[in-house]
Design a protein around this motif. Structure first.
Motif, PDB file in Angstrom:
ATOM      1  N   GLY A  57       0.827  -1.210   0.000  1.00  0.00           N
ATOM      2  CA  GLY A  57       0.000   0.000   0.000  1.00  0.00           C
ATOM      3  C   GLY A  57       0.854   1.249   0.000  1.00  0.00           C
ATOM      4  N   LEU A  58       1.845   1.294  -0.897  1.00  0.00           N
ATOM      5  CA  LEU A  58       2.801   2.421  -0.892  1.00  0.00           C
ATOM      6  C   LEU A  58       2.194   3.636  -1.589  1.00  0.00           C
ATOM      7  CD1 LEU A  58       6.155   0.548  -1.643  1.00  0.00           C
ATOM      8  CD2 LEU A  58       5.337   1.424   0.539  1.00  0.00           C
ATOM      9  N   LEU A  59       1.080   4.074  -1.074  1.00  0.00           N
ATOM     10  CA  LEU A  59       0.362   5.222  -1.615  1.00  0.00           C
ATOM     11  C   LEU A  59       0.017   6.124  -0.441  1.00  0.00           C
ATOM     12  CD1 LEU A  59      -1.556   6.818  -3.552  1.00  0.00           C
ATOM     13  CD2 LEU A  59      -3.258   5.047  -3.143  1.00  0.00           C
ATOM     14  N   VAL A  75      -1.969   9.713   0.837  1.00  0.00           N
ATOM     15  CA  VAL A  75      -2.772  10.916   0.631  1.00  0.00           C
ATOM     16  C   VAL A  75      -2.134  11.972   1.514  1.00  0.00           C
ATOM     17  CG1 VAL A  75      -5.030  11.959   0.890  1.00  0.00           C
ATOM     18  CG2 VAL A  75      -4.839   9.583   0.182  1.00  0.00           C
ATOM     19  N   ASP A 134      -2.403  15.077   3.058  1.00  0.00           N
ATOM     20  CA  ASP A 134      -3.374  16.110   3.353  1.00  0.00           C
ATOM     21  C   ASP A 134      -3.185  16.680   4.742  1.00  0.00           C
ATOM     22  OD1 ASP A 134      -5.312  17.593   2.260  1.00  0.00           O
ATOM     23  OD2 ASP A 134      -6.969  16.370   3.011  1.00  0.00           O
ATOM     24  N   GLY A 135      -2.375  15.998   5.516  1.00  0.00           N
ATOM     25  CA  GLY A 135      -2.216  16.429   6.905  1.00  0.00           C
ATOM     26  C   GLY A 135      -1.164  17.513   7.024  1.00  0.00           C
ATOM     27  N   PRO A 136      -0.991  18.029   8.214  1.00  0.00           N
ATOM     28  CA  PRO A 136       0.052  19.032   8.409  1.00  0.00           C
ATOM     29  C   PRO A 136       1.419  18.366   8.319  1.00  0.00           C
ATOM     30  CG  PRO A 136      -0.998  18.456  10.497  1.00  0.00           C
ATOM     31  CD  PRO A 136      -1.693  17.674   9.448  1.00  0.00           C
ATOM     32  N   MET A 178      -1.202  11.332  -3.653  1.00  0.00           N
ATOM     33  CA  MET A 178      -2.390  12.002  -4.182  1.00  0.00           C
ATOM     34  C   MET A 178      -2.875  13.057  -3.197  1.00  0.00           C
ATOM     35  SD  MET A 178      -4.771   8.813  -5.292  1.00  0.00           S
ATOM     36  CE  MET A 178      -5.364   9.310  -6.884  1.00  0.00           C
ATOM     37  N   SER A 189      -6.254  14.718  -1.418  1.00  0.00           N
ATOM     38  CA  SER A 189      -7.478  14.033  -0.986  1.00  0.00           C
ATOM     39  C   SER A 189      -8.570  14.180  -2.039  1.00  0.00           C
ATOM     40  CB  SER A 189      -7.949  14.548   0.370  1.00  0.00           C
ATOM     41  OG  SER A 189      -8.137  15.927   0.315  1.00  0.00           O
ATOM     42  N   GLU A 190      -8.541  15.267  -2.799  1.00  0.00           N
ATOM     43  CA  GLU A 190      -9.560  15.421  -3.839  1.00  0.00           C
ATOM     44  C   GLU A 190      -9.371  14.373  -4.948  1.00  0.00           C
ATOM     45  OE1 GLU A 190      -9.382  18.777  -6.558  1.00  0.00           O
ATOM     46  OE2 GLU A 190     -11.569  18.911  -6.483  1.00  0.00           O
ATOM     47  N   HIS A 191      -8.167  14.235  -5.434  1.00  0.00           N
ATOM     48  CA  HIS A 191      -7.937  13.230  -6.483  1.00  0.00           C
ATOM     49  C   HIS A 191      -8.146  11.825  -5.927  1.00  0.00           C
ATOM     50  CE1 HIS A 191      -6.754  15.667  -9.879  1.00  0.00           C
ATOM     51  NE2 HIS A 191      -6.224  16.490  -9.003  1.00  0.00           N
ATOM     52  N   ALA A 192      -7.858  11.664  -4.650  1.00  0.00           N
ATOM     53  CA  ALA A 192      -8.089  10.362  -4.024  1.00  0.00           C
ATOM     54  C   ALA A 192      -9.559   9.980  -4.153  1.00  0.00           C
ATOM     55  CB  ALA A 192      -7.674  10.407  -2.555  1.00  0.00           C
ATOM     56  N   ALA A 193     -10.437  10.929  -3.876  1.00  0.00           N
ATOM     57  CA  ALA A 193     -11.872  10.650  -3.938  1.00  0.00           C
ATOM     58  C   ALA A 193     -12.305  10.385  -5.375  1.00  0.00           C
ATOM     59  CB  ALA A 193     -12.652  11.819  -3.354  1.00  0.00           C
ATOM     60  N   HIS A 205     -10.727   6.901  -6.472  1.00  0.00           N
ATOM     61  CA  HIS A 205     -11.219   5.705  -5.781  1.00  0.00           C
ATOM     62  C   HIS A 205     -12.662   5.400  -6.181  1.00  0.00           C
ATOM     63  CE1 HIS A 205     -12.452   2.956  -2.561  1.00  0.00           C
ATOM     64  NE2 HIS A 205     -11.172   2.734  -2.327  1.00  0.00           N
TER      65      HIS A 205
END
Lengths: 637, 640
Positions: free
Chosen positions: B283-285, B287, B289-291, B542, B544-548, B551
């Motif tokens: 799972g070397l992916l 997101v 989005d965090g600080p 990615m 988080s927008e492209h993640a959504a 997916h």
């Protein structure tokens, strides 16, 4: 703007829209329920500024509620049989207008297939009013050869029929009158394109009428840019957003590279009240399709949330605890929620209830606690929720309910079962910030009805099959409950595992039926097609009926695992087929069930492709052959 | 073959003090000798071995000093590892102990193990050996293996093969391989039990709740204090692992918490698992989005921007400006006119944060951005001046629709350089993992048909080039893991194998070998593999927008494409892949599928000539119809 196809050599007089001129709108509505979605009065209210008369033609039925919605924003409502599509609706409107047409300088023929105004109608009317013309459209479609519907000849360049403006010189002309008088009957969508939308522009330009288009095609390709370029059209100032971009088959939009979410973002950016869109889409689009078309998923950060603690939501947790030894574990998770929450525990027997109360007494309560011994374990968590917690949902006054239950995984449980449990709890209540992040979504999005983890697919063969045998029963129960939301052909969008966040209001339809424990039956009824399994799949469809949409939620960890797996599997599965994923899906679906790929399965496939109808006969033949073989073997022994 | 009880089995006894232990460690991939996990394992084993022997199989070893790790090394050359190597080595050892003058007794315990695990952590093997010394058994395992499913996915690139024993200790008579009964591979514990030998395990299947704990129970093993982490569950065919919910990313998290050196594990896995499979298994992916936790970026950055679409230059540079200021910007373009315009643009855009900028003019070659990177910016890659190179480009994509073009740009730019915070988060990944080689967005699957065919026609060429460059990381079969889109962050050291080769612009044109006509495409697909050969792994990232967006699309498409077959994805994929190329559903295509599925041997005989005949037919068909048409036209002409 003029396009090459709209250039005519004509000696007809062309005029601009006169100052103080009068305009009538004929607006055609079609709604399966006979209701009127909220985006329609919004559009009509904003059109009122430009239209002196608004005549609404309703194809099909109109409910009382629908009439109440239309009356304040229209001058006349005509309800007619739903025949001939929007085109015959226009004709009905024109007929109704009759000789009164002479009082107007422009007629607008529009239907309800778009949201608007995105931004304002004013610039478009200003632009078109000052342009000398006979007719105008909002958007156009380039010529296509061969005609995509008839496969012969060509589909002419045309102004799209969802919005046409016609000036007086044209609608008083003999050509106009005879065009509508001789309008052919239209029994299919294809007819509507072939006999009207596709030819109208060509016919009238040939008569020498001068047309204009407000937003010409944005590209040099043959594409339906009103749908595929919705985002770019909005950015170009187009006030109409076609609804189609959000209910077309996801693999179709996907293979063209269309991201529906960005069109919605563009509309929101221009200040359109998005709840009107969400309500309509939730009610009228298959939830799983909408999930894909509008990318209704959130990867919720595990370390940051913008939950507004000053205005906390009223939250109730409804926990069905069958395995009371898991009470602490469940509470450890639940207590990750921010702020206070009430807790309702349902449990099937008094002994367990006593032990659960003892555990609860040891912990610091975060709100009111109610441990309920339900009369029966029939329907398990579903029964306890729908029968035993009716009052909490219908009259509790809560903003959000979190429904969970004790999901037990014994020591020898499979990795899959363990993963499923982790998948549920981590993606519902991963960390403090995660839980707050989910509640923040409910705070900010009033039409968000449900939030739950995406369908579990690791360790389970759910992908492609998550209806199992439940769809027929689902269709029936949905109908009984009065749910008219279209039902997905693909796997349903559902909280598999039956744990989710919901707005109680979004679940109201589920409680329309006075369920009893007997309805669920005992453990023997806990099978595919049984009520528990049907209702497990129902929440998003029930929420949709009341205009609430669903989002799937995942933590970063699960997302990484799930996305890489789905991508790898899709890649592997596509390796032997030509064309795009969309074509591959269509190809496999034409073949139908591949079974084990033996001679019998291939016989059926061949029948499905080449001899439709021969499949039952073939099945009988193979059954007989099998029976013979058995008998032969028996005799041989 | 079934074995009767051995008549002569004497009751087992605990090991006495002063007993001798021989450990045989098999290296199924001698490249790994340099890996720290092997050195760590050998050092830990040696502390408990009177004699430590290494089996090296699969490749010739070069110049390493083995005395440092072991008492002896037995090289089998390029012969791949097979279990019988243990018995061959043990026979030698037996002879050796019988020999005069060695002064060595026959060992009392032999441990057969190899490169199939990472560790040890904690107190090492001390407690294991001490605990087992007191057990009166003939054989013991570190991790019991009651059962093992077939792991054979040969067509998918994961063939069943002999693997070094995880950990099997044999005592007394069983030390001598002639007592094993089965011709030459080490006995399984179950056969030993059937023959009356007593066995045990440090971590039993019952404790872990799995028949095959090493594969199915990684997290539980570690939670119970197992000092080693078996590698098997990270290396197999991904859909098989999914079916059994063996989730490498989670196991690796547990390993990290248990004290394992995850960098070491990643480096080893990068070299032995096909990169796309590894991306999935671990799972070397991310997101992002965090600080971010890091402060100001202290590393040295270079940006290599290939710009031939001047209209797109502004948007590209705006994204580049999200990098921490102080980077060096290298712009390549195809002619002096564009170069002049770009220099003017850069002189206007001094606020985007570069320390210095340079515009380089390169020949307009088929190599496009790749030749510009490996030839025109070779100094940037090899100069040791930079910690990270960011490669981006703006080039026209006239063959794509506008909506696809805009999706492409947004996907690439957002997922690498969405904001300053995002770019910082990407850089932080490199700071956190010294073995991280490349970072780029996942393969696009919306608007581009990459699924099922991302190798294009370049796999064979890639395999040849890999061989030339002595890259032996296995290649994925269906699609490679690659920065399709040509934009990525990389550590120059990870690009070194490709950068060191002295490419010429001519290499990118048509060569004699038609299949290698697009070297750039081959290189693009080998970037990750070449980095992996050096022990660098890659990650995809990615927003988080492209993640959504991605997916939800993947899930829907997968749901539909898996809807007409049943079972787990591993079964469904297996069925379709066995059926082979489908064609478009004509009778010929269906017959082929039927034959391949049901009569594979016949299909192997019949289908190739059929395909050849078809090729000939398709070659002549358009010509024949053209000739017919011309004849007809000719006749019509006459008639007129």
């Amino acid at each position: 703007m003029k396009t090459a196809e709209l250039v005519v050599a004509s000696d007809r007089d062309v005029e601009t829209f006169p100052g103080g001129g009068r305009r009538a709108l004929i607006y055609v509505v079609y709604d399966r329920r006979g209701d009127v979605e909220e985006y329609i009065p919004y559009a009509l209210t904003h059109l009122r500024e430009f239209c002196d008369t608004i005549l609404v033609v309703v194809n099909g039925k109109l409910t009382d509620a629908g009439r109440r919605a239309l009356e304040p924003v229209s001058d006349r409502i005509i309800v007619r049989e739903n025949r001939g599509y929007d085109i015959w609706g226009y004709k009905a409107g024109l007929d109704a207008l009759g000789d009164d047409a002479i009082q107007y300088d422009e007629l607008i023929l529009a239907n309800d297939t778009w949201f608007g105004p995105i931004g304002s109608f004013a610039p478009v009317f200003a632009e078109m009013d000052s342009t000398p013309l006979h007719f105008w459209g909002m958007t156009d479609h380039v010529r296509v050869e061969p005609h995509p519907f008839t496969q012969s000849g060509y589909l002419p360049y045309h102004l799209q029929s969802y919005w046409l403006g016609v000036r007086r010189a044209m609608f008083l002309s003999d050509e106009w009158i005879s065009y509508w008088r001789d309008l052919p009957p239209m029994d299919s969508y294809s007819d509507a394109v072939v006999w009207h939308e596709g030819v109208f522009t060509e016919v009238f330009t040939r008569y020498g009428f001068v047309g204009e288009v407000a937003f010409p095609t944005l590209t040099d390709r043959t594409e339906n840019h009103a749908v595929l370029y919705a985002q770019q059209l909005i950015e170009a100032g187009c006030p109409t957003l076609k609804r189609r971009a959000f209910f077309q088959w996801p693999p179709y939009l996907d293979h063209l590279g269309v991201v529906g979410k960005w069109a919605l973002d563009a509309a929101a950016h221009r200040g359109y009240p998005m709840d009107l869109i969400w309500t309509d889409l939730a009610r009228n689009v298959e939830p799983h399709v909408l999930n894909a078309d509008a990318a209704l998923m959130n990867v919720v950060p595990s370390s940051r949330a913008g939950y507004d603690v000053e205005n906390p939501l009223r939250v109730v947790v409804i926990a069905h605890i069958f395995y009371d030894e898991m009470t602490d574990e469940i509470l450890d998770h639940v207590e990750l929620l921010p702020g206070g929450f009430d807790l309702v525990v349902t449990v099937p027997d008094a002994g367990k209830a006593k032990r659960i109360r003892a555990v609860l007494d040891r912990r610091v309560p975060r709100g009111d606690i109610d441990v309920r011994v339900v009369e029966s374990n029939n329907g398990r968590d579903q029964g306890a929720f729908l029968v035993g917690c009716r009052d909490v949902i219908l009259d509790g006054g809560y903003d959000v309910v979190l429904k969970i239950h004790s999901k037990k995984t014994p020591q020898d449980a499979s990795n899959a079962a363990e993963h499923f449990k982790r998948h549920q709890f981590r993606n519902l209540l991963g960390t403090n910030e995660y839980a707050a992040g989910v509640l923040e979504m409910f705070q900010r999005q009033p039409r968000l009805g449900l939030a739950y983890p995406p369908m579990v697919h690791i360790g389970y063969g759910t992908i492609g099959h998550a209806w199992w045998a439940n769809r027929p029963a689902f269709v029936e129960v949905a109908d009984t409950l009065g749910i008219r939301v279209p039902i997905d052909e693909s796997s349903p969008l559902a909280p598999f595992g039956s744990m989710y966040y919901a707005r109680p209001d979004a679940l109201r339809v589920l409680f329309n039926e006075p369920w009893t424990y007997d309805d669920f039956g005992d453990a023997a009824q806990y099978v595919d097609g049984g009520l528990a399994h049907v209702l497990e799949r129902m929440p998003s469809y029930a929420a949709g009926e009341r205009g609430f949409y669903t989002r799937t939620i995942a933590c970063e960890e699960y997302f990484a695992v799930s996305h890489t797996v789905l991508e790898y599997d899709l890649d592997q599965m596509s390796s032997t087929m030509p064309d795009t994923t969309m074509h591959q899906i269509q190809f496999l679906q034409r073949l139908g069930d591949l079974g084990r790929g033996n001679i019998e399965d291939f016989a059926y496939i061949f029948a499905r492709l080449r001899r439709p109808g021969a499949e039952p006969a073939l099945r009988r033949m193979f059954d007989r052959a099998r029976a013979l073989k058995r008998r032969f073997r028996g005799a041989a022994r | 073959m079934t074995h009767g009880r051995d008549q002569e089995v004497a009751p087992a006894e605990p090991l006495s003090s002063g007993s001798r232990r021989l450990i045989v460690y098999a290296l199924s991939d001698p490249r790994l000798i340099g890996e720290s996990f092997v050195r760590r394992a050998l050092a830990a084993l040696r502390a408990h071995a009177d004699r430590l022997v290494i089996i090296a199989a699969g490749a010739r070893l070069s110049g390493d000093d083995f005395a440092a790790f072991a008492d002896d090394i037995v090289c089998f050359g390029t012969e791949p590892f097979v279990s019988s190597m243990y018995s061959r080595v043990l026979e030698q050892e037996m002879q050796r102990s019988r020999g005069v003058g060695t002064g060595e007794r026959r060992p009392d315990e032999v441990v057969l193990t190899g490169d199939g695990w990472f560790g040890p952590v904690g107190e090492g093997f001390g407690p294991v050996f001490e605990g087992m010394a007191g057990e009166a058994v003939h054989a013991w395992e570190l991790i019991e293996q009651r059962d093992r499913a077939s792991l054979d996915f040969a067509p998918q690139g994961f063939p069943e093969r002999d693997r070094p024993e995880l950990w099997l200790a044999l005592r007394g008579p069983l030390v001598d391989p002639t007592s094993w009964h089965s011709a030459d591979s080490p006995p399984t514990v179950r056969t030993l039990e059937e023959r009356g030998y007593s066995t045990t395990a440090v971590f039993t299947a019952a404790q872990i709740g799995r028949a095959d704990p090493a594969l199915h129970g990684m997290p539980r093993l570690l939670e119970r204090g197992c000092p080693v982490l078996p590698a098997l569950g990270f290396t197999l065919y991904p859909p098989f692992l999914q079916q059994h919910a063996i989730i490498g990313r989670e196991a690796l998290d547990v390993a990290r918490r248990s004290g394992f050196d995850v960098d070491e594990i990643l480096s080893a896995l990068a070299r032995i698992v096909p990169p796309k499979a590894l991306n999935t298994n671990l799972g070397l992916l991310d997101v992002l989005d965090g600080p971010t936790t890091g402060g100001a970026y202290a590393g040295r950055l270079a940006v290599v921007a290939h710009i031939t679409d001047l209209d797109g230059a502004g948007a590209l540079l705006d994204r580049v400006s999200h990098l921490p200021p102080g980077y060096d910007l290298f712009v390549t373009t195809t002619d002096g006119r564009k170069a002049t315009k770009l220099r003017r643009l850069l002189s206007e855009k001094t606020s985007i944060g570069f320390r210095r900028s340079e515009v380089r003019v390169t020949p307009a070659s088929r190599g496009r951005d790749m030749s510009d990177l490996f030839i025109a910016c070779r100094d940037v890659l090899l100069g040791d001046d930079y910690d990270i190179v960011v490669k981006v480009h703006a080039r026209p994509m006239s063959s794509k629709t506008r909506v696809v073009r805009s999706y492409f740009r947004r996907y690439q730019f957002d997922n690498l350089l969405q904001s300053a915070q995002y770019a910082r988060a990407v850089l932080e990944l490199f700071e956190r993992e010294p073995g991280l080689g490349l970072v780029f967005p996942p393969t696009m699957h919306i608007g581009f048909q990459t699924m099922g065919r991302a190798w294009g026609h370049y796999r064979a060429a890639a395999a040849r080039l890999a061989q030339r460059l002595d890259i032996r990381v296995p290649l994925d079969v269906v699609s490679p893991l690659a920065p399709f889109g040509g934009m990525f962050f990389a550590r120059p050291a990870a690009l070194r194998t490709l950068a060191e080769h002295e490419w010429t612009y001519r290499d990118y044109g048509y060569l004699g070998d038609r299949k290698e006509k697009y070297l750039a495409r081959v290189q693009e697909r080998l970037l990750v593999v070449a980095a992996a050969e050096r022990g660098y792994h890659s990650r995809t990232v990615m927003t988080s927008e492209h993640a959504a967006i991605s997916h939800t699309a993947l899930e829907y498409k997968a749901d539909r494409i898996f809807s007409t077959t049943s079972g787990y994805p591993v079964d469904q994929i297996g069925l379709l892949q066995r059926a082979g190329h489908t064609g478009r559903g004509g009778i010929v295509g269906l017959t082929r599928m039927y034959l391949r599925l049901n009569h594979p041997r016949i299909s192997r005989v019949v289908l190739p000539p059929m395909a050849a005949a078809e090729t000939v037919y398709l070659y002549f068909k358009p010509r024949a119809s053209r000739v017919r048409q011309e004849l007809r036209r000719g006749r019509q002409g006459e008639e007129r």
